[in-house]
Design a protein around this motif. Structure first.
Motif, mmCIF file in Angstrom:
data_model
loop_
_atom_site.group_PDB
_atom_site.id
_atom_site.type_symbol
_atom_site.label_atom_id
_atom_site.label_comp_id
_atom_site.label_asym_id
_atom_site.label_seq_id
_atom_site.Cartn_x
_atom_site.Cartn_y
_atom_site.Cartn_z
ATOM 1 N N GLN A 55 -8.862 0.021 18.476
ATOM 2 C CA GLN A 55 -9.622 0.749 17.464
ATOM 3 C C GLN A 55 -10.834 1.405 18.124
ATOM 4 O OE1 GLN A 55 -11.529 -0.435 13.241
ATOM 5 N NE2 GLN A 55 -10.656 -2.077 14.398
ATOM 6 N N THR A 56 -11.466 2.371 17.453
ATOM 7 C CA THR A 56 -12.611 3.046 18.060
ATOM 8 C C THR A 56 -13.779 2.096 18.257
ATOM 9 O OG1 THR A 56 -11.932 4.979 16.833
ATOM 10 C CG2 THR A 56 -14.051 5.071 17.895
ATOM 11 N N TYR A 57 -14.128 1.366 17.221
ATOM 12 C CA TYR A 57 -15.173 0.349 17.375
ATOM 13 C C TYR A 57 -14.577 -0.973 16.932
ATOM 14 C CZ TYR A 57 -18.763 3.985 17.541
ATOM 15 O OH TYR A 57 -19.533 5.043 17.876
ATOM 16 N N PHE A 76 -11.670 10.720 15.557
ATOM 17 C CA PHE A 76 -11.389 9.290 15.780
ATOM 18 C C PHE A 76 -11.263 8.562 14.459
ATOM 19 C CE2 PHE A 76 -11.891 8.839 20.288
ATOM 20 C CZ PHE A 76 -12.589 9.957 20.644
ATOM 21 N N PRO A 135 -16.899 10.495 15.153
ATOM 22 C CA PRO A 135 -16.434 11.856 14.864
ATOM 23 C C PRO A 135 -15.090 11.848 14.142
ATOM 24 C CG PRO A 135 -16.307 11.387 17.206
ATOM 25 C CD PRO A 135 -16.928 10.208 16.562
#
Lengths: 129, 523
Positions: free
Chosen positions: A96-98, A41, A38
């Motif tokens: 980090q997000t991923y 992020f 999203p």
């Protein structure tokens, strides 16, 4: 006398950073397509990547200038900026997000390079003072 | 992962072939044949995840279930090492509507079928009027015919057989509908839909959104009595409203037939309605009403076309005669190509005259049985059979297009007549020498048609019609005996279209011309 290993390291760091920047940007694009990413992020990750790029340019320029002109002030400033770069690299490694395995690999290499550079910079400052 | 089991559907019972079901005992496992769920894992995009593997060891006696919990590793370099976003790998649960976010959710997810208020209807009509004042409207095919208050209504059955009054009549859409309505004798004066006034009081607008009005005139009134007998009334100007007379309610509208005349500019210039009025008593409820609407263009005689221009499957073939005379006169009598219609008693001589029109595209076969006695003479029998097979006026020409006009003689295809015999040639010659009788027993009409026009919308066009009469020898019967022979007539439609050829553009040519004065000194 300017430190030759430090200069070599700056040069290699510059080339490696270009590769790192493009790879991270590409992977963020890949993640946004494949995973659910999203906007709240995605925006911080991209912003921090660009900030890191700016800091890196500044850091390498100052460090290289300080090393070649044998001045300790730019070198010291570069060392301070290195701390910021290390924090950002740790962000991309852990917060980090991923975090993909490739992210882990390139960030680890970058952190190792930063560590080596910091040691050499401290030695150079000690030599110039 | 070890606790997840997709196939565990029955609570507290063992599911068949479900190796991960905790309700199953070792004895149950020994009865399974396979494991329907062999592996349960987390998201496979993670770098390392736990996996529970279930399998049946069929070699052991009795078979046992093997359960292993292992770490599965994703070898790709782009596997997810970690995520800091909790909902990354699972489906998001939708927002629950509460009184605070309901309006925002409605705006986001509402559509035409679920919206707050249909206020966009009002907005559209207000917005259109000022801007389109100068545009001239005209009726187009299918557009509902507008009257002073709403639309011209053609009640028709919707979903069930009960009449719904909200069905508008479409321009140029010929319709015929039947529906039932419940009427009570006491209230028959109050129900609008059974009174003549309801169908003719609002005038039709000549063009949409204009003020030109066309009144609906009453063309004819037919009164139907209780036992179904109909009489046509002479004075059709009087409006007859339902009223109660001797326990009957009379002047109930049982059928309306509208005839609308229009110009080719899309304007309606005349409207007429024909009524069928009836009477009901207490036993005849509910009543059936039938409604019809038809459109005719002004200054034309309505000729039913069988297609425009190509024939439409299911419509009758148009045929006609060319009166003797040269040059071609302009009138052809419109008649139809018909074949014999089979009747239930199958006796050729008893059912004379029943014929059915030939519809384009429908192969038909019909026939009857002819009983021949010794007393029948050859020549009258031949003539009777020919009349039976061909009908009273067998046409000479068939229209090649569904809308061929009488004036275009090239659009009409002559019918070719052929004669064949059932026996071989030698037998036939022998029989004619004997002086015996040849009677026609079969008529086969073969219509060859082709596809004409563009590939996208091919039109059917008749190119050839052949009528073949098959005769057979009538052997003389000893007196007192009789024979039955079958007489058949059939129609066959054959598609003789040649396969479509693609048309290519011509190769571009180099158009190089020398200038006029190229060879100046010498020319």
């Amino acid at each position: 006398l300017s430190s030759v290993p430090l200069q070599i390291l700056f040069y290699v760091n510059g080339i490696y950073y270009i590769f790192y920047f493009l790879a991270t940007l590409a992977m963020i694009v890949y993640k946004s397509q494949v995973f659910s990413y999203p906007d709240d992020f995605l925006a911080p990750d991209l912003a921090l990547l660009f900030i890191m790029a700016i800091l890196e340019v500044l850091r390498l320029y100052l460090g290289s200038k300080g090393n070649l002109t044998e001045e300790e002030a730019p070198l010291g400033l570069s060392l301070v900026i290195t701390v910021g770069s290390v924090i950002l690299s740790v962000y991309f490694l852990v917060w980090q997000t991923y975090v993909l395995k490739a992210d882990v690999i390139i960030n680890a290499v970058l952190l190792f390079t930063y560590g080596l550079e910091s040691v050499l910079q401290v030695i150079a400052i000690a030599a110039f003072v | 992962v070890a606790k997840l089991c997709v196939c565990d559907l029955l609570v507290a019972q063992c599911d068949v072939n479900c190796c991960c079901d905790p309700d199953c005992s070792a004895a149950d496992f020994s009865l399974f044949t396979t494991c329907s769920v062999p592996i349960v894992t987390g998201d496979s995009r993670l770098c390392s995840q736990k996996a529970a593997i279930y399998s049946l060891d069929v070699e052991a006696n009795p078979p046992e279930r093997i359960f292993k919990l292992i770490d599965q590793v994703n070898p790709s370099v782009f596997c997810i090492h970690a995520t800091n976003y909790k909902q990354a790998l699972s489906f998001s649960s939708p927002e629950m509507p509460t009184s605070e976010n309901f309006d925002q959710l409605l705006k986001q997810f509402g559509s035409a079928s679920f919206s707050a208020e249909p206020d966009n209807w009002n907005m559209n009509t207000d917005a259109q009027n000022p801007s389109d004042v100068n545009e001239t409207y005209r009726y187009k095919y299918g557009v509902p015919i507008q009257t002073v208050d709403a639309f011209l209504r053609l009640p028709s059955p919707v979903v069930s057989s009960w009449c719904s009054d909200a069905n508008p009549a479409g321009f140029l859409v010929n319709q015929a509908t039947k529906c039932i309505r419940s009427v009570s004798v006491e209230k028959c004066g109050n129900i609008q839909a059974v009174s003549m006034l309801f169908y003719i009081n609002s005038s039709i607008l000549a063009v949409p959104k204009s003020s030109q009005m066309v009144n609906i005139t009453v063309q004819s009134i037919v009164v139907q009595s209780l036992n179904g007998m109909r009489t046509s009334l002479n004075g059709s100007d009087v409006l007859r409203l339902p009223m109660i007379l001797d326990e009957l309610c009379i002047n109930i509208v049982l059928g309306v037939s509208y005839h609308i005349t229009y110009t080719d500019a899309g304007e309606i210039i005349e409207a007429a309605a024909s009524f069928v009025l009836g009477a009901i008593n207490k036993e005849a409820l509910p009543i059936q009403q039938s409604f019809e609407i038809s459109f005719t263009q002004v200054h034309t005689k309505p000729v039913p076309l069988s297609g425009n221009p190509g024939y439409v499957v299911g419509l009758p073939i148009r045929a006609g005669f060319r009166p003797q005379g040269y040059p071609f006169p302009n009138t052809n009598k419109y008649s139809q190509l018909t074949i014999l219609q089979s009747t239930s008693n199958q006796d050729c001589l008893a059912a004379q005259g029943a014929r059915t029109p030939i519809l384009f595209g429908y192969n038909m076969i019909s026939g009857c049985k002819l009983r021949i006695t010794a007393a029948m003479k050859c020549q009258p029998l031949t003539q009777t059979l020919l009349d039976l097979l061909k009908g009273q006026s067998f046409p000479e020409y068939v229209a090649s297009f569904g809308n061929s006009q009488a004036q275009d003689v090239l659009d009409w295809v002559p019918i070719t007549h052929l004669h064949t015999s059932e026996q071989s040639d030698n037998e036939r010659i022998y029989n004619t020498f004997q002086g015996s009788c040849q009677i026609p027993v079969a008529l086969e009409i073969e219509v060859k048609w082709t596809k004409y026009g563009s590939l996208v919308n091919p039109q059917a066009r008749i190119v050839n019609v052949t009528a073949t009469i098959t005769t057979t020898t009538l052997k003389q019967l000893p007196s007192g005996r009789e024979r039955t022979i079958p007489i058949t007539s059939s129609v066959v439609f054959t598609d003789t279209s040649s396969p479509a050829e693609p048309g290519y553009k011509a190769w571009p040519t180099i158009n190089a011309k020398l200038p006029f004065d190229f060879f100046f000194p010498f020319v």
